[in-house]
Design a protein around this motif. Structure first.
Motif, PDB file in Angstrom:
ATOM      1  N   GLY A 148      11.047  99.639  -6.149  1.00 25.61           N
ATOM      2  CA  GLY A 148      11.575  98.282  -6.271  1.00 25.61           C
ATOM      3  C   GLY A 148      12.678  98.206  -7.309  1.00 25.61           C
ATOM      4  O   GLY A 148      12.487  98.599  -8.464  1.00 25.61           O
ATOM      5  N   ALA A 149      13.830  97.687  -6.906  1.00 29.25           N
ATOM      6  CA  ALA A 149      14.967  97.528  -7.817  1.00 29.25           C
ATOM      7  C   ALA A 149      15.298  96.061  -8.006  1.00 29.25           C
ATOM      8  O   ALA A 149      16.458  95.691  -8.181  1.00 29.25           O
ATOM      9  N   GLY A 150      14.243  95.194  -7.956  1.00 27.19           N
ATOM     10  CA  GLY A 150      14.419  93.794  -8.319  1.00 27.19           C
ATOM     11  C   GLY A 150      14.317  93.661  -9.826  1.00 27.19           C
ATOM     12  O   GLY A 150      14.377  94.645 -10.575  1.00 27.19           O
ATOM     13  N   GLY A 153      11.207  95.661 -11.300  1.00 23.95           N
ATOM     14  CA  GLY A 153      11.411  97.100 -11.200  1.00 23.95           C
ATOM     15  C   GLY A 153      12.506  97.617 -12.113  1.00 23.95           C
ATOM     16  O   GLY A 153      12.359  98.669 -12.748  1.00 23.95           O
ATOM     17  N   VAL A 169      14.449 105.368  -9.002  1.00 26.36           N
ATOM     18  CA  VAL A 169      14.159 104.029  -8.487  1.00 26.36           C
ATOM     19  C   VAL A 169      14.414 104.013  -6.987  1.00 26.36           C
ATOM     20  O   VAL A 169      15.509 104.360  -6.531  1.00 26.36           O
ATOM     21  N   GLU A 171      14.531 101.730  -3.549  1.00 26.22           N
ATOM     22  CA  GLU A 171      14.707 100.334  -3.148  1.00 26.22           C
ATOM     23  C   GLU A 171      15.060 100.260  -1.669  1.00 26.22           C
ATOM     24  O   GLU A 171      15.999 100.912  -1.206  1.00 26.22           O
ATOM     25  N   SER A 173      16.346  97.731  -0.038  1.00 29.79           N
ATOM     26  CA  SER A 173      17.642  97.085   0.153  1.00 29.79           C
ATOM     27  C   SER A 173      18.770  98.096  -0.125  1.00 29.79           C
ATOM     28  O   SER A 173      18.577  99.051  -0.879  1.00 29.79           O
ATOM     29  N   ILE A 176      20.900  97.162  -5.596  1.00 32.19           N
ATOM     30  CA  ILE A 176      19.927  96.814  -6.627  1.00 32.19           C
ATOM     31  C   ILE A 176      20.020  95.322  -6.925  1.00 32.19           C
ATOM     32  O   ILE A 176      21.033  94.683  -6.660  1.00 32.19           O
ATOM     33  N   PHE A 201      19.080 106.340  -8.360  1.00 30.68           N
ATOM     34  CA  PHE A 201      18.680 105.349  -7.357  1.00 30.68           C
ATOM     35  C   PHE A 201      18.620 105.967  -5.968  1.00 30.68           C
ATOM     36  O   PHE A 201      19.441 106.820  -5.601  1.00 30.68           O
ATOM     37  N   LEU A 203      18.647 104.088  -2.557  1.00 31.84           N
ATOM     38  CA  LEU A 203      18.763 102.775  -1.922  1.00 31.84           C
ATOM     39  C   LEU A 203      18.640 102.895  -0.408  1.00 31.84           C
ATOM     40  O   LEU A 203      18.935 103.930   0.180  1.00 31.84           O
ATOM     41  N   THR A 206      12.442 103.956   1.175  1.00 33.81           N
ATOM     42  CA  THR A 206      11.143 103.471   0.693  1.00 33.81           C
ATOM     43  C   THR A 206      10.134 104.613   0.657  1.00 33.81           C
ATOM     44  O   THR A 206      10.317 105.628   1.344  1.00 33.81           O
ATOM     45  N   VAL A 237       7.554  96.218  -6.186  1.00 39.05           N
ATOM     46  CA  VAL A 237       8.278  95.739  -5.009  1.00 39.05           C
ATOM     47  C   VAL A 237       8.521  94.237  -5.074  1.00 39.05           C
ATOM     48  O   VAL A 237       9.554  93.732  -4.643  1.00 39.05           O
TER      49      VAL A 237
END
Length: 420
Positions: A148-150, A153, A169, A171, A173, A176, A201, A203, A206, A237
Motif C-alpha cells: 500500500g502506497a497510500g 503505507g 513498497v 501498490e 495503483s 503513489i 516501489f 507500482l 500486488t 492497503v
C-alpha cells in the motif's frame, strides 16, 4: 445527564470536551479498547522513527481529565449497545447513558493473500499498539515490504527506511498516494522519496502470496511474478469504517454509520456518531463518502458533543484536506483532487522541486495540490470552504495569493476571524 462515548481518539475526545463546555455537571465516560489515553495517531510514524516518545504523543496530560471530570476507561472491549435500555455493555460492566456517541474509527483492510494471515511478522500500521509491534521487529538487518502506497503505507515506509536494511513498497495503483495526488504530482513525490529514503516501489502490482517457515514469512510473491525477500510485512492497503457495534444495535449503516449531516445524530435520537466510522457529505460535490481525516473527526466530534448537551453547533460542511511531509517535502491538498467532468478545469505550475495545481468548477476553486509551495494553503482553503466567487477577487489566485485578493470589507472580516 449521563454521557457515554465509545472511542478515545480525535472524535471521542473532541466530543467529551465540547460536552463539558456546555454541560458543567454531566457525567462523562469515554470507553476505549486501546490501552492508552488519547494520543495523536498521526504521530505514530514519528514514534516509529524515534522522533517522539510515547509521552509526547498524548493529546492531554493525564491530570487534565480529572480536572475536567472526564472519566476514561481504557483497555475495555465494548460488546454491545442496547438502544431500548439505553446501556452500553463493556467488559463485565453495563454503563447507562442518556446520550451516546459512537467514535469507533476504522480498522485495517487486509486483502486476500495466500499464507499471510496469522503470520507473526505480518503486521498492520494504524495505531500505537501496532506500531510498537512493528518497532520491536524492525532493525538494521530487516528487509521490509509495505503493501500500500497510500497515506498510511507511505508513512510506514518512511519510518521503516530510517531503521531497516531495505524497504519495498507494493501498490496496485500505477501511482503513489493515489487518493491525494494526480499523476504529475505523484511522479514528483515518488522521485524525491526514492532519492531521500532509498525506497523501491513496485507500482501496478500486488502481493498474491507469502512464503516462509512456520509462523514467519521470508518472502512474498507479486502478481507480476517478482519475489521480494521479506523479514517484515506491513499491511497498509487501506481502512474500513468500524461499524459492527452500530449494525448490531440496529442503527442505519451504509458503508459507514449514517447520521444527520448537520447534527451527527444517528437513526436513534439518543445516539450520535462521529469520525472515521461515519458517512460524510462532501460539501463540494454533494457525494456521500468516508472522509477519514483527523480534522474532520474533530469537527464532527465537537458538533456531536454540542448536540448531545443541548447545544446548537452544526456541521457547516465536510471536505478532504491533508497536510503531510515526507523527508521534509511538504504536501498540502484539499478538495476535489480527482474530480472528473467537463465542468472542471485546472491550472498547473511546476518547477523542478515545486508543484501547484488548482482545480476550478466555474468561478469557484474546489481543490488544490501544493508541493513545497504551501505558504498560502490557508488562503486557498478559505476560498474553497467559503465558496468564494473568484471573479470578485482583486488579483490572480494562480500566482502568490494574499489577503489583498479580497476587497477591503472581506479583508477586515478575515482579520477579525470571520469566515462568511
Amino acid at each position: 445527564m449521563k454521557y457515554v462515548i465509545i472511542g478515545a481518539s480525535a472524535a471521542g475526545l473532541a466530543c467529551a470536551e465540547q460536552i463539558r463546555k456546555e454541560d458543567k455537571a454531566g457525567d462523562i465516560k469515554i470507553i476505549t479498547k486501546e490501552k492508552y489515553l488519547p494520543y495523536s495517531r498521526p504521530s505514530i510514524s514519528y514514534y516509529l522513527k524515534g522522533v517522539v516518545s510515547e509521552k509526547d504523543m498524548l493529546l492531554r496530560k493525564p491530570n487534565y481529565y480529572k480536572s475536567k471530570k472526564i472519566e476514561i476507561i481504557i483497555n475495555t472491549e465494548i460488546k454491545a449497545i442496547d438502544k431500548k435500555a439505553k446501556t452500553v455493555k463493556a467488559g463485565r460492566k453495563v454503563y447507562p447513558y442518556d446520550k451516546l456517541c459512537i467514535c469507533t474509527g476504522s480498522y485495517p483492510f487486509v486483502p486476500p493473500m495466500e499464507n499471510v494471515l496469522g503470520k507473526e511478522n505480518a503486521l498492520t500500521f494504524l495505531d500505537l499498539a501496532a506500531t510498537k509491534a512493528v518497532k520491536e521487529k524492525a532493525d538494521g538487518s530487516t528487509r521490509a515490504v509495505v503493501i500500500g502506497a497510500g497515506l498510511i503505507g507511505m508513512k510506514a515506509a518512511e519510518g521503516l527506511s530510517k531503521i531497516c536494511k531495505s524497504v519495498d513498497v507494493v501498490e496496485l495503483s500505477p501511482r503513489i498516494l493515489p487518493s491525494i495526488l494526480d499523476g504529475s504530482a505523484s511522479k514528483l513525490v515518488k522521485k524525491y522519496v526514492e532519492q531521500e529514503g532509498h525506497i523501491k516501489f513496485h507500482l501496478g502490482d500486488t502481493v498474491i502470496k507469502a512464503q516462509g517457515k512456520g509462523k514467519k514469512i521470508t518472502s512474498v510473491i507479486l502478481k507480476s511474478g517478482k519475489e521480494l525477500k521479506c523479514d517484515l510485512l506491513i499491511l497498509a492497503v487501506g481502512v474500513r469504517p468500524e461499524t459492527a457495534l452500530a449494525e448490531k444495535a440496529g442503527l442505519e449503516v451504509n458503508r459507514g454509520i449514517l447520521t444527520n449531516p448537520q447534527t451527527m445524530q444517528t437513526s436513534n435520537e439518543n445516539i450520535y456518531a462521529a469520525g472515521d466510522c461515519v458517512v460524510s457529505t462532501d460539501m463540494l460535490d454533494g457525494n456521500k463518502k468516508i472522509i477519514a481525516l483527523w480534522v474532520n473527526a474533530v469537527g464532527q466530534g465537537t458538533v456531536a458533543g454540542s448536540q448531545m448537551a443541548g447545544g446548537s453547533e452544526i456541521i457547516n460542511g465536510s471536505y478532504a484536506v491533508n497536510a503531510i511531509d515526507f523527508y521534509g517535502q511538504r504536501i498540502c491538498t484539499c478538495g476535489l483532487i480527482n474530480a472528473e467532468g467537463e465542468q472542471y478545469r485546472d491550472v498547473v505550475k511546476q518547477s523542478e522541486n515545486t508543484y501547484k495545481r488548482l482545480i476550478f468548477e466555474g468561478n469557484h476553486l474546489v481543490g488544490f495540490v501544493l508541493i513545497n509551495d504551501s505558504e498560502n494553503a490557508g488562503i486557498y482553503t478559505s476560498l474553497i470552504e467559503n465558496k468564494v466567487d473568484i471573479t470578485s477577487l482583486e488579483g490572480d489566485i494562480t500566482k502568490t495569493p494574499s489577503l489583498f485578493l479580497f476587497d477591503k470589507t472581506a479583508r477586515q472580516n478575515r482579520l477579525k476571524g470571520e469566515t462568511a
